[in-house]
Design an enzyme around this catalytic site. Sequence first.
Site, short mmCIF file in Angstrom:
data_model
loop_
_atom_site.label_atom_id
_atom_site.label_comp_id
_atom_site.label_asym_id
_atom_site.label_seq_id
_atom_site.Cartn_x
_atom_site.Cartn_y
_atom_site.Cartn_z
N TYR A 1 35.33 28.48 33.51
CA TYR A 1 36.76 28.81 33.61
C TYR A 1 37.36 28.13 34.84
O TYR A 1 38.43 27.52 34.77
CB TYR A 1 36.94 30.33 33.67
CG TYR A 1 38.38 30.75 33.86
CD1 TYR A 1 39.30 30.63 32.82
CD2 TYR A 1 38.82 31.25 35.08
CE1 TYR A 1 40.63 30.99 32.99
CE2 TYR A 1 40.14 31.62 35.26
CZ TYR A 1 41.04 31.49 34.22
OH TYR A 1 42.37 31.85 34.40
N GLU B 1 47.33 38.34 31.81
CA GLU B 1 47.53 38.68 33.23
C GLU B 1 48.04 40.11 33.36
O GLU B 1 47.66 40.83 34.29
CB GLU B 1 48.51 37.70 33.89
CG GLU B 1 48.00 36.28 34.02
CD GLU B 1 46.80 36.12 34.95
OE1 GLU B 1 46.48 37.07 35.69
OE2 GLU B 1 46.18 35.04 34.94
N TRP C 1 39.52 39.93 36.90
CA TRP C 1 39.76 38.95 35.85
C TRP C 1 38.54 38.78 34.95
O TRP C 1 38.67 38.50 33.77
CB TRP C 1 40.19 37.62 36.47
CG TRP C 1 40.39 36.55 35.45
CD1 TRP C 1 39.67 35.42 35.28
CD2 TRP C 1 41.38 36.54 34.40
NE1 TRP C 1 40.14 34.69 34.21
CE2 TRP C 1 41.19 35.36 33.65
CE3 TRP C 1 42.41 37.41 34.03
CZ2 TRP C 1 41.99 35.03 32.56
CZ3 TRP C 1 43.19 37.09 32.94
CH2 TRP C 1 42.99 35.91 32.21
#
Length: 198
Positions: free
Chosen positions: A27, A49, A57
């Site tokens: 990522y 988000e 995350w």
Amino acid sequence: MTGGAVPGPDGKLRCPWGLSADEYVTYHDEEWGRPVHGDDALFERLCLEAFQSGLSWITILRRRDSFRTAFDDFKIASVAAFTDADKERLLADPGIIRNRAKVEATLANARVLADWPADELDTLIWSYAPDAAKRPAPRTIADVPAVTDESTALAKALKKRGLRFIGPTTAYALMQACGLVDDHLSDCVARGAASPAS
């Protein structure tokens, strides 16, 4: 986590967070900070988000495929047509974050965006990209802000247009993830891999 770039398994320097979990390496190297365009693609990032708010995350990243399945790949027109039965299906889906306020905000935001002209979300979000030439590369994680004037203005603009669950911190995380800013550390191998301006 306040230090500078650290070597990964391949010896290349990366942002410290990019090595904190296996899923983060790809990522970090291939997605984070690279320009994202397209209304549906940006809607997905906005939604994820928002779901991340209050969580790490990695929790979202590990469930991203499930989110995409549950929300029909975040196609705005599809999500805008979701019914109350779809909402209850989402709230019962163990593959996503079953937070009622976040699910309802996602559905409400899709309905708002479905009425916008094509590319308007893309144009609005990217209009808040700061001048990259005026932003020095962060040397350490401590140099990376959580909120900026631009993210505060972006959040305000989105709220004014009727979008929910988007504050200045969430807006800045979106800006980082979608390449409006390049917050890879100065010594990071991914720094400058893609231009933040587009």
